[in-house]
Write a protein that holds these residues in place. Sequence first.
Motif, PDB file in Angstrom:
ATOM      1  N   UNK A   1      12.009   7.891  15.191  1.00 18.90           N
ATOM      2  CA  UNK A   1      12.059   6.879  14.133  1.00 18.90           C
ATOM      3  C   UNK A   1      10.648   6.460  13.760  1.00 18.90           C
ATOM      4  N   UNK A   2      10.400   6.365  12.470  1.00 21.37           N
ATOM      5  CA  UNK A   2       9.067   6.000  11.988  1.00 21.37           C
ATOM      6  C   UNK A   2       8.767   4.549  12.325  1.00 21.37           C
ATOM      7  N   UNK A   3       7.496   4.249  12.498  1.00 22.47           N
ATOM      8  CA  UNK A   3       7.083   2.893  12.829  1.00 22.47           C
ATOM      9  C   UNK A   3       7.285   1.973  11.633  1.00 22.47           C
ATOM     10  N   UNK A   4       7.482   0.690  11.947  1.00 16.14           N
ATOM     11  CA  UNK A   4       7.649  -0.303  10.891  1.00 16.14           C
ATOM     12  C   UNK A   4       6.289  -0.603  10.248  1.00 16.14           C
ATOM     13  N   UNK A   5       6.327  -0.904   8.977  1.00 17.11           N
ATOM     14  CA  UNK A   5       5.142  -1.487   8.339  1.00 17.11           C
ATOM     15  C   UNK A   5       5.162  -2.984   8.574  1.00 17.11           C
ATOM     16  N   UNK A   6       3.979  -3.589   8.541  1.00 15.94           N
ATOM     17  CA  UNK A   6       3.863  -5.009   8.883  1.00 15.94           C
ATOM     18  C   UNK A   6       2.979  -5.706   7.866  1.00 15.94           C
ATOM     19  N   UNK A 324      -4.770   4.750  -5.706  1.00 15.28           N
ATOM     20  CA  UNK A 324      -4.003   5.878  -5.193  1.00 15.28           C
ATOM     21  C   UNK A 324      -3.203   5.444  -3.968  1.00 15.28           C
ATOM     22  N   UNK A 325      -2.053   6.076  -3.761  1.00 16.40           N
ATOM     23  CA  UNK A 325      -1.243   5.809  -2.567  1.00 16.40           C
ATOM     24  C   UNK A 325      -1.909   6.444  -1.350  1.00 16.40           C
ATOM     25  N   UNK A 326      -1.594   5.965  -0.136  1.00 15.74           N
ATOM     26  CA  UNK A 326      -2.278   6.486   1.068  1.00 15.74           C
ATOM     27  C   UNK A 326      -2.121   7.988   1.273  1.00 15.74           C
ATOM     28  N   UNK A 327      -1.016   8.573   0.835  1.00  8.49           N
ATOM     29  CA  UNK A 327      -0.817  10.007   0.987  1.00  8.49           C
ATOM     30  C   UNK A 327      -1.372  10.800  -0.195  1.00  8.49           C
ATOM     31  N   UNK A 328      -1.816  10.124  -1.246  1.00  8.88           N
ATOM     32  CA  UNK A 328      -2.331  10.800  -2.428  1.00  8.88           C
ATOM     33  C   UNK A 328      -1.251  11.353  -3.343  1.00  8.88           C
ATOM     34  N   UNK A 369       1.500   0.023   0.393  1.00 11.16           N
ATOM     35  CA  UNK A 369       1.863  -0.063   1.804  1.00 11.16           C
ATOM     36  C   UNK A 369       1.421   1.226   2.507  1.00 11.16           C
ATOM     37  N   UNK A 370       1.204   1.190   3.817  1.00 14.38           N
ATOM     38  CA  UNK A 370       0.759   2.403   4.520  1.00 14.38           C
ATOM     39  C   UNK A 370       1.758   3.553   4.453  1.00 14.38           C
ATOM     40  N   UNK A 371       3.066   3.270   4.223  1.00 10.14           N
ATOM     41  CA  UNK A 371       4.041   4.358   4.166  1.00 10.14           C
ATOM     42  C   UNK A 371       4.046   5.074   2.824  1.00 10.14           C
ATOM     43  N   UNK A 372       3.308   4.565   1.815  1.00  8.08           N
ATOM     44  CA  UNK A 372       3.219   5.208   0.514  1.00  8.08           C
ATOM     45  C   UNK A 372       4.462   5.080  -0.332  1.00  8.08           C
ATOM     46  N   UNK A 373       5.426   4.236   0.075  1.00  9.98           N
ATOM     47  CA  UNK A 373       6.676   4.081  -0.666  1.00  9.98           C
ATOM     48  C   UNK A 373       6.838   2.703  -1.292  1.00  9.98           C
ATOM     49  N   UNK A 374       5.998   1.762  -0.902  1.00  7.44           N
ATOM     50  CA  UNK A 374       6.152   0.395  -1.376  1.00  7.44           C
ATOM     51  C   UNK A 374       4.812  -0.136  -1.882  1.00  7.44           C
ATOM     52  N   UNK A 375       4.917  -1.114  -2.762  1.00  5.56           N
ATOM     53  CA  UNK A 375       3.730  -1.746  -3.349  1.00  5.56           C
ATOM     54  C   UNK A 375       3.870  -3.250  -3.167  1.00  5.56           C
ATOM     55  N   UNK A 376       2.811  -3.871  -2.691  1.00  2.00           N
ATOM     56  CA  UNK A 376       2.773  -5.320  -2.512  1.00  2.00           C
ATOM     57  C   UNK A 376       2.059  -5.959  -3.695  1.00  2.00           C
ATOM     58  N   UNK A 377       2.690  -6.948  -4.305  1.00  2.00           N
ATOM     59  CA  UNK A 377       2.032  -7.767  -5.323  1.00  2.00           C
ATOM     60  C   UNK A 377       2.139  -9.218  -4.891  1.00  2.00           C
ATOM     61  N   UNK A 378       1.091  -9.993  -5.125  1.00  2.00           N
ATOM     62  CA  UNK A 378       1.080 -11.388  -4.693  1.00  2.00           C
ATOM     63  C   UNK A 378       0.306 -12.224  -5.694  1.00  2.00           C
ATOM     64  N   UNK A 421       3.232   7.803   9.482  1.00  2.00           N
ATOM     65  CA  UNK A 421       4.280   7.416   8.529  1.00  2.00           C
ATOM     66  C   UNK A 421       4.484   8.557   7.548  1.00  2.00           C
ATOM     67  N   UNK A 422       5.247   9.589   7.912  1.00  2.00           N
ATOM     68  CA  UNK A 422       5.432  10.723   6.998  1.00  2.00           C
ATOM     69  C   UNK A 422       6.120  10.294   5.714  1.00  2.00           C
TER      70      UNK A 422
END
Length: 764
Positions: A1-6, A324-328, A369-378, A421-422
């Motif tokens: 199981x992949x690690x959680x993002x925090x 760019x996302x972490x995975x490019x 996010x480090x998993x390359x699937x989510x974006x944080x806006x604040x 985080x594949x």
Amino acid sequence: MAAHTQLAYRTSKGIGIFNAAPDYEALPGFSRPEGNLRCCCYSPDSKYFAWASPEQVSVIDASNGNLVTVLPTPNVFELGFSPLGTYIITWQRPTKDEEGNATKNLKVWRTVVDDAENGQDRTVIGEYVQKSQTGWNLQYTTDEKFCARSVTNEVQFYESGDLKTVWNKLRVEGVTTFAVSPGKNHSVAVFVPERKGMPAAVKVFQVPQFNAPISQKTFFKGDKVQLKWNDLGTSLIVLAQTEVDKTNKSYYGETNMYILSANGSFDSRVQLDKEGPIHDVSWSPNSKEFGVVYGYMPAKTTIFNARAVAQHNFDLGPRNTILFSPHGRFVFVAGFGNLAGHMDIYDLDKDYAKVCTIQAANCTHCEWSPDGKHILTATTSPRLRVDNGIRIWHVGGTLMYHEDLLELYHVTWRPQSASTLPLENPLQPVPTPHSSALQYLSTVKTPSKPAGAYRPPGARGTTTPLLFKREDEGGAAYTNTGVSSTNASFSNGFGKPRRREVPGAELADSLPPGAAPGGGVSLIGTQEGDEAMSKAALKNKKKREAKKAKEAAERAAGLVADGSNPNLPTGPSSAGRSPERRDARNDVRGDVRNDARGDARGHQRSRSKNGGFGSQGGGRSPSQHRAYQGNNQGNSPGPHRRHESGYENQGNYRGGYQGHQQHNHHRAGSGHQQHYQKNPNAAPPPAPIQTQTEDQGPAPDLTVTSPGGGLQDKKMRSLLKKMRAIDDLKMRQAGGEKLEDTQVKKISTEESIRKELESLGFHG
């Protein structure tokens, strides 16, 4: 199981840490600190999380929330870790000791200590004086072998194990900024701004070979720079900026961009094909390409390779951020700040295809996010103090999490390696949003129709002219030639260039046929102009054309040329008027005279330029003098009425001066016609010569004036003007009007004015 993002955030009340997708719950085992917490950060290796309170610095294990160590240092304002988390660096505000010397406010601590050392006996392994908060931190190499800091005219290098002894020095006169490269090869780039006519320079040195740079670039227009290394440390982007734009095209200075290779094989200026500032530049994680957002709005976004050759251009739009996302795999191009907050997400593996567009209004912080699937806006304070909160979006455009926070100061993802985080298939399946996101979306009102720009009633229902369209909407490109006091005209893409005109002066060069004064093209007589004109303008145009046709018909009938109409006045003031204007003028004068006779007060103020008390009817045209004279001959005078030589029946001095003035030339405004009527023995005035042709327009009104009789006459007229003003004030006082003190004092000067008139030879 992949690690959680925090995720960690800091507000005015405390600090919070929670695990992101898919749980979105608080970190177990972490007790939230509360109070005035000034700063917080993760270690780059994701092991530790630290925050500073007014009394101490606390460090916890980021994976479980357990306390690791406490640093007994108060009033810390900045925190930082070394790349591997071995060292923690603190910065306090600069102070002075009892002797007046600066205290060492930059301190380096070992994060984890032996069991023999307790929290109160922690020792500092390195401390320095660092006055500026900008660039306060030490810069480490990726392997933590060396670290560097900048002092006056040099960059000092230390071995991480011995921070009290300078290991090596890079001596560069005037250095202001430096950047240590990441990657396995240790390089350092330094920047020297312009001074004394010498160009600015960026030099790259190999550590520790500081004798000569292995790569350098010199350029002008560089007061400050941003140095951006790629992840491998093989190429460097230099974003240069000036404080003042000498071309006056921008209030924020001028920007240019250069690229250098770390081995000296390549350096070049990045050529951008759209005029305007450079908004943002970002390296891809693969270190082989970078993206740039540049140009006047709507800005252009381009992907370049490592040799600064353009690979792909995105659509124009109001954008100023690229990341760019972490995975490019993905890249988002967004418009934040004073822009609407639209984020366009593109899939680079599918030939730059657009995935979606996200609307993130009022966003002040955005991060992948480090998993390359989510974006944080604040939305954070103090940039915006309302609607502070956190939102997490899926790369497919779905809102996954929403939380409102009071005075949110800082928010950041926990750094994690992309290898842990594949990415797999990021778009499918779409995860289920958190309940907070569903609740937020249920309260948001979806606009049924976009409001768009305001359109005046006359332009509604029509297509927008290209002049008022943005470049990405098919309009003309924005061009700016600078705005300054020496620039008379400029074109900004939203208006026509205008010719500089001086009021009352003729144009320097003749206009071409069909051109309108001041620039542009005249639309009179063209079908395109009629279509562009409003209904009221077309109606007025038809009236003017009908009037011109009527005047032309009258000229052809001989009503003007032969001069046989006895009712038409002659003289210079009416020579150029059409019959209709002359008749209308005579009718208006008759009405004004009738109104003046029937006024209950019997006091009519003159509309002349001298304020109503001009002597001898000053400011009137000759035709007005004739009208007054004819009126006075056929009607009994009122209690207070003007005559061509002043006031009548208001004292002997007026009559006396009337005869005196007939002996002399009339003042300005008493035309020759009046003079001939007062002197019946004089020769009649010459008839006006009609030199007007049919092609010429009506001649302007001209009034022939003659100078006064000398200084004595001028002074006498001035005194008589004062006497008339005093008489007017007396009548107002007699009518029951309350006068001001200055007006009463003016009445008291009547006797002295009379004596002065007598001394000038006037006997009224």
